[in-house]
Scaffold this active site. Structure first.
Site, PDB file in Angstrom:
ATOM      1  N   GLY A  14       0.847  -1.187   0.000  1.00  0.00           N
ATOM      2  CA  GLY A  14       0.000   0.000   0.000  1.00  0.00           C
ATOM      3  C   GLY A  14       0.880   1.233   0.000  1.00  0.00           C
ATOM      4  O   GLY A  14       1.359   1.662   1.052  1.00  0.00           O
ATOM      5  N   ALA A  15       1.138   1.772  -1.197  1.00  0.00           N
ATOM      6  CA  ALA A  15       2.008   2.951  -1.300  1.00  0.00           C
ATOM      7  C   ALA A  15       1.163   4.213  -1.201  1.00  0.00           C
ATOM      8  O   ALA A  15       1.232   5.102  -2.044  1.00  0.00           O
ATOM      9  CB  ALA A  15       2.777   2.908  -2.617  1.00  0.00           C
ATOM     10  N   LEU A  18       0.143   6.544   4.655  1.00  0.00           N
ATOM     11  CA  LEU A  18       0.926   5.979   5.763  1.00  0.00           C
ATOM     12  C   LEU A  18       1.998   5.026   5.262  1.00  0.00           C
ATOM     13  O   LEU A  18       3.098   4.969   5.821  1.00  0.00           O
ATOM     14  CB  LEU A  18       0.013   5.257   6.756  1.00  0.00           C
ATOM     15  CG  LEU A  18      -0.804   6.131   7.699  1.00  0.00           C
ATOM     16  CD1 LEU A  18      -1.347   5.312   8.859  1.00  0.00           C
ATOM     17  CD2 LEU A  18      -0.034   7.310   8.246  1.00  0.00           C
ATOM     18  N   GLY A  19       1.708   4.286   4.199  1.00  0.00           N
ATOM     19  CA  GLY A  19       2.707   3.359   3.658  1.00  0.00           C
ATOM     20  C   GLY A  19       3.968   4.111   3.247  1.00  0.00           C
ATOM     21  O   GLY A  19       5.090   3.706   3.572  1.00  0.00           O
ATOM     22  N   ARG A  42       0.537   0.407 -11.960  1.00  0.00           N
ATOM     23  CA  ARG A  42       0.886   1.305 -10.843  1.00  0.00           C
ATOM     24  C   ARG A  42       2.388   1.238 -10.577  1.00  0.00           C
ATOM     25  O   ARG A  42       3.020   2.242 -10.257  1.00  0.00           O
ATOM     26  CB  ARG A  42       0.125   0.917  -9.566  1.00  0.00           C
ATOM     27  CG  ARG A  42      -1.376   0.916  -9.706  1.00  0.00           C
ATOM     28  CD  ARG A  42      -1.984   2.292  -9.715  1.00  0.00           C
ATOM     29  NE  ARG A  42      -1.962   2.929  -8.424  1.00  0.00           N
ATOM     30  CZ  ARG A  42      -1.951   4.241  -8.235  1.00  0.00           C
ATOM     31  NH1 ARG A  42      -1.911   5.050  -9.286  1.00  0.00           N
ATOM     32  NH2 ARG A  42      -1.964   4.752  -7.042  1.00  0.00           N
ATOM     33  N   ASN A 110      -7.507   1.349  10.386  1.00  0.00           N
ATOM     34  CA  ASN A 110      -8.357   2.002  11.361  1.00  0.00           C
ATOM     35  C   ASN A 110      -9.566   1.105  11.633  1.00  0.00           C
ATOM     36  O   ASN A 110      -9.947   0.296  10.797  1.00  0.00           O
ATOM     37  CB  ASN A 110      -8.824   3.338  10.764  1.00  0.00           C
ATOM     38  CG  ASN A 110      -9.234   4.316  11.830  1.00  0.00           C
ATOM     39  OD1 ASN A 110      -9.165   4.036  13.033  1.00  0.00           O
ATOM     40  ND2 ASN A 110      -9.668   5.483  11.402  1.00  0.00           N
ATOM     41  N   ALA A 136      -0.969  11.887   7.683  1.00  0.00           N
ATOM     42  CA  ALA A 136      -0.285  12.123   6.406  1.00  0.00           C
ATOM     43  C   ALA A 136      -1.326  12.110   5.305  1.00  0.00           C
ATOM     44  O   ALA A 136      -2.375  11.478   5.437  1.00  0.00           O
ATOM     45  CB  ALA A 136       0.757  11.040   6.163  1.00  0.00           C
ATOM     46  N   LYS A 194     -10.652   4.044  20.318  1.00  0.00           N
ATOM     47  CA  LYS A 194     -10.579   4.916  19.153  1.00  0.00           C
ATOM     48  C   LYS A 194     -11.836   4.751  18.291  1.00  0.00           C
ATOM     49  O   LYS A 194     -12.383   5.721  17.766  1.00  0.00           O
ATOM     50  CB  LYS A 194      -9.314   4.571  18.347  1.00  0.00           C
ATOM     51  CG  LYS A 194      -8.972   5.601  17.308  1.00  0.00           C
ATOM     52  CD  LYS A 194      -7.628   5.333  16.652  1.00  0.00           C
ATOM     53  CE  LYS A 194      -7.412   6.315  15.512  1.00  0.00           C
ATOM     54  NZ  LYS A 194      -6.443   5.845  14.540  1.00  0.00           N
TER      55      LYS A 194
END
Ligand code: NAP
Length: 315
Positions: A14-15, A18-19, A42, A110, A136, A194
């Protein structure tokens, strides 16, 4: 003298925001890291960009982290799963045959629900759950495109394994990489807390189309939701996550009054939300426990209708 063993490489699947944030910090500390892109198209676009760019305090720095796709034959020992919760199960299935014996996964998603789905797919791996307050986002407007990520909010990441409270050896690498973290044997309690905060705030900000501070105009609704969320946390064995929930929700509303919640931002930008792993997971858990939570259920239904009316998926 024995030659020293090469350091184990991290794979980051997963770019996205967060990655890339994790990959850049690992790479600059000299920790071997590879990014796994969604498909050959990709990967080609990423390689054309020559790597990723991280913007910190207005300073952009480029990191030529190597990329690959799920089809690469290299075994995976240590994986950061950095996609959205709704992509987690299919993403892990795509690399499952590559996991080495004793592989360790860090799940950054999450909410709750996706972690169990991932663990069921790869019973041979150790799954470490994470909860992060770092922020981010991808700077879509920049000419480098997708792989320019802005580090917008300093924060902290809690990591833990509900099945084994021994910290992994590689926490030292996170330390060296300047990734603020803490090993947290009560990670499930943190994730539930959370999730409860999210359920009390985010859906209402979407329905009232307001910033977090706008909820100050709806104190009774917030308070009723908190009471039902506390019942849920107690009944699913997470009483610690229920302590002073309402006080904490009010604190977050005040502290972030000027911000739009992540769910509000997703809806405003026409992006799919993670609702199924937040309010959806809360309601599904209540139903399994035969717990009647009328306000939480009504909130879920209103939100599903709202998403549907705006052409967004409700799962
Ligand atoms: P994001 O920016 O949307 O990045 C997700 C990435 O995963 C995308 O690049 C996507 O690829 C990629 N992906 C999805 N399926 C894939 C697959 N099968 N193979 C390869 N790549 C795949 O998401 P994010 O903001 O980093 O969020 C990740 C998780 O962290 C979410 O659960 C989020 O709630 C949580 N989180 C985020 C933040 C934050 O500030 N961003 C803070 C705390 C928690 P494409 O680009 O090709 O779609």
């Amino acid at each position: 003298m024995q030659p020293s063993k090469p350091a184990t490489s991290w794979h980051v699947l997963g770019a996205g925001s967060l990655g890339c944030l994790w990959a850049a910090r690992l790479a600059r500390a000299g920790v071997p890291v590879q990014l796994i892109l969604r498909n050959p198209g990709r990967l080609a676009a990423y390689q054309h960009a020559g790597g990723l760019t991280l913007v910190e305090q207005g300073q952009a720095r480029h990191y030529p982290v190597p990329g690959q796709t799920a089809a690469d034959p290299q075994p995976i020992q240590r994986l950061l799963l950095a996609c959205k919760a709704y992509d987690a199960e299919s993403a892990i299935a795509s690399i499952a045959p590559r996991l080495a014996p004793g592989a360790e996964l860090v799940l950054l998603q999450n909410g709750l629900g996706s972690q169990d789905a991932v663990a069921a797919r790869v019973p041979q791996a150790r799954c470490i759950l994470a909860s992060s307050t770092e922020g981010a986002f991808r700077d879509g407007a920049a000419p480098e495109g997708e792989w320019r990520v802005v580090f917008a909010g300093q924060g902290h990441t809690w990591l833990g394994d509900p099945l084994d409270d021994h910290p992994p050896r590689w926490l030292a690498e996170l330390e060296r990489s300047g990734i603020p973290h803490q090993w947290s044997p009560d990670i499930l309690s943190r994730l539930w807390r959370k999730l409860a905060l999210n359920c009390a705030i985010n859906p209402l900000t979407v329905l009232y189309d307001c910033r977090n501070g706008g909820l100050n105009g709806h104190p009774a609704e917030v308070s009723t939701l908190c009471a039902e969320l506390c019942q849920l946390l107690q009944s699913c064995g997470q009483p610690a996550a229920a302590v002073d929930l309402h006080v904490d929700v009010q604190r977050v509303i005040l502290a972030t009054a000027a911000n739009y919640s992540s769910m509000h931002q997703d809806v405003a930008q026409g992006r799919r939300t993670e609702i199924a792993y937040l309010l959806g997971h809360a309601c599904a858990t209540a139903q399994r426990q035969r717990l009647v939570l009328p306000h939480l259920t009504a909130l879920h239904e209103r939100l599903l209708q709202y998403l549907d009316a705006h052409g967004l998926p409700s799962h």
